[in-house]
Design a protein around this motif. Structure first.
Motif, short mmCIF file in Angstrom:
data_model
loop_
_atom_site.label_atom_id
_atom_site.label_comp_id
_atom_site.label_asym_id
_atom_site.label_seq_id
_atom_site.Cartn_x
_atom_site.Cartn_y
_atom_site.Cartn_z
N SER A 190 0.73 -0.94 0.05
CA SER A 190 -0.04 0.11 0.35
C SER A 190 0.94 1.18 0.24
O SER A 190 1.68 1.25 0.46
CB SER A 190 -0.64 -0.10 1.14
OG SER A 190 -1.38 -1.44 1.16
N TYR A 191 0.50 2.02 -0.62
CA TYR A 191 0.87 3.21 -0.51
C TYR A 191 0.21 4.94 -0.42
O TYR A 191 -1.05 4.56 -1.19
CB TYR A 191 1.60 4.13 -1.87
CG TYR A 191 2.40 2.54 -2.51
CD1 TYR A 191 3.84 2.74 -2.36
CD2 TYR A 191 2.05 1.45 -3.50
CE1 TYR A 191 4.56 1.93 -2.61
CE2 TYR A 191 2.93 0.44 -3.14
CZ TYR A 191 4.88 0.04 -3.37
OH TYR A 191 5.43 -0.58 -3.13
N ASN A 192 0.89 6.02 -0.21
CA ASN A 192 -0.21 7.13 0.01
C ASN A 192 0.56 8.27 -0.84
O ASN A 192 2.30 7.83 -1.18
CB ASN A 192 0.05 7.81 1.23
CG ASN A 192 -0.72 6.31 2.64
OD1 ASN A 192 -1.55 6.55 2.14
ND2 ASN A 192 -0.31 6.50 3.71
N GLN B 226 1.63 11.79 -1.16
CA GLN B 226 1.59 13.70 -0.32
C GLN B 226 1.83 14.23 -1.38
O GLN B 226 3.19 14.38 -2.19
CB GLN B 226 3.33 12.84 0.50
CG GLN B 226 2.18 11.57 1.56
CD GLN B 226 3.39 11.58 3.17
OE1 GLN B 226 4.62 12.19 2.52
NE2 GLN B 226 2.55 11.07 3.34
N GLN C 235 -1.13 14.79 2.86
CA GLN C 235 -1.62 13.46 2.43
C GLN C 235 -2.14 13.81 1.18
O GLN C 235 -3.22 14.92 1.63
CB GLN C 235 -2.63 12.56 3.56
CG GLN C 235 -3.63 11.50 2.84
CD GLN C 235 -2.42 10.70 3.10
OE1 GLN C 235 -1.28 10.12 3.15
NE2 GLN C 235 -2.66 9.50 2.30
N ALA D 107 -3.80 12.01 -1.43
CA ALA D 107 -4.61 10.44 -1.79
C ALA D 107 -3.55 8.88 -0.85
O ALA D 107 -2.59 8.97 -1.65
CB ALA D 107 -4.47 10.60 -3.03
N GLY D 108 -4.96 8.40 -1.39
CA GLY D 108 -4.13 6.87 -0.83
C GLY D 108 -4.78 6.53 0.89
O GLY D 108 -5.94 7.10 0.74
N PRO D 109 -4.15 5.20 0.99
CA PRO D 109 -3.83 4.45 0.28
C PRO D 109 -4.35 3.48 -0.56
O PRO D 109 -5.70 3.23 -1.20
CB PRO D 109 -3.44 3.65 1.51
CG PRO D 109 -4.95 3.26 2.57
CD PRO D 109 -4.97 4.56 2.35
N THR E 27 -3.29 0.40 -2.65
CA THR E 27 -2.90 -0.96 -2.71
C THR E 27 -2.71 -1.18 -4.26
O THR E 27 -3.52 -1.55 -5.19
CB THR E 27 -3.93 -2.30 -1.93
OG1 THR E 27 -4.21 -1.46 -0.52
CG2 THR E 27 -3.15 -3.38 -2.29
N GLU F 282 -3.02 6.25 -10.75
CA GLU F 282 -3.46 6.86 -10.28
C GLU F 282 -3.85 8.03 -10.34
O GLU F 282 -3.23 9.07 -10.88
CB GLU F 282 -3.51 7.31 -8.58
CG GLU F 282 -3.74 5.59 -7.97
CD GLU F 282 -4.78 5.02 -8.26
OE1 GLU F 282 -5.52 5.27 -8.06
OE2 GLU F 282 -4.33 3.55 -7.55
N VAL G 87 5.12 9.31 -3.47
CA VAL G 87 5.15 8.37 -3.10
C VAL G 87 5.36 7.49 -2.10
O VAL G 87 6.54 7.70 -1.95
CB VAL G 87 4.93 7.24 -4.29
CG1 VAL G 87 3.84 6.20 -3.85
CG2 VAL G 87 4.02 8.03 -5.31
N ALA H 248 2.20 2.92 2.55
CA ALA H 248 1.64 3.44 3.80
C ALA H 248 1.75 2.56 5.11
O ALA H 248 2.50 1.46 5.29
CB ALA H 248 0.57 2.96 3.41
#
Length: 76
Positions: free
Chosen positions: A27-29, A31, A43, A45-47, A49, A57, A72, A75
């Motif tokens: 999983s990634y966020n 920022q 933040q 968007a995210g997380p 997977t 995205e 990126v 998470a």
């Protein structure tokens, strides 16, 4: 895993398309920050997977940000 981040303007003027190398199941966020100081990332968007070795995205731009940086991160 080599690190690569591709950012393109989306079809809409208030969107970005972000593509990065990923690990399936991780999983990634995404920022953003107006500076590169470590403590000032927020933040966007995210997380998300990952389901392959590359993730794409389409994200809405942060409001009232004429210029900003994107990263990126895995998470937590």
């Amino acid at each position: 895993l080599s690190s690569q981040l591709l950012i393109r303007k989306g079809d809409s003027s208030d969107q970005l398309t972000v593509t990065w190398n990923s690990i399936n199941g991780q999983s990634y966020n995404v920022q953003f920050s107006t500076s590169l100081k470590e403590a000032e990332w927020f933040q966007l968007a995210g997380p998300f997977t990952a389901d392959s070795d590359k993730t794409t995205e389409i994200l809405n731009l942060p409001p009232n940000r004429p210029r900003f940086f994107v990263r990126v991160v895995v998470a937590q």
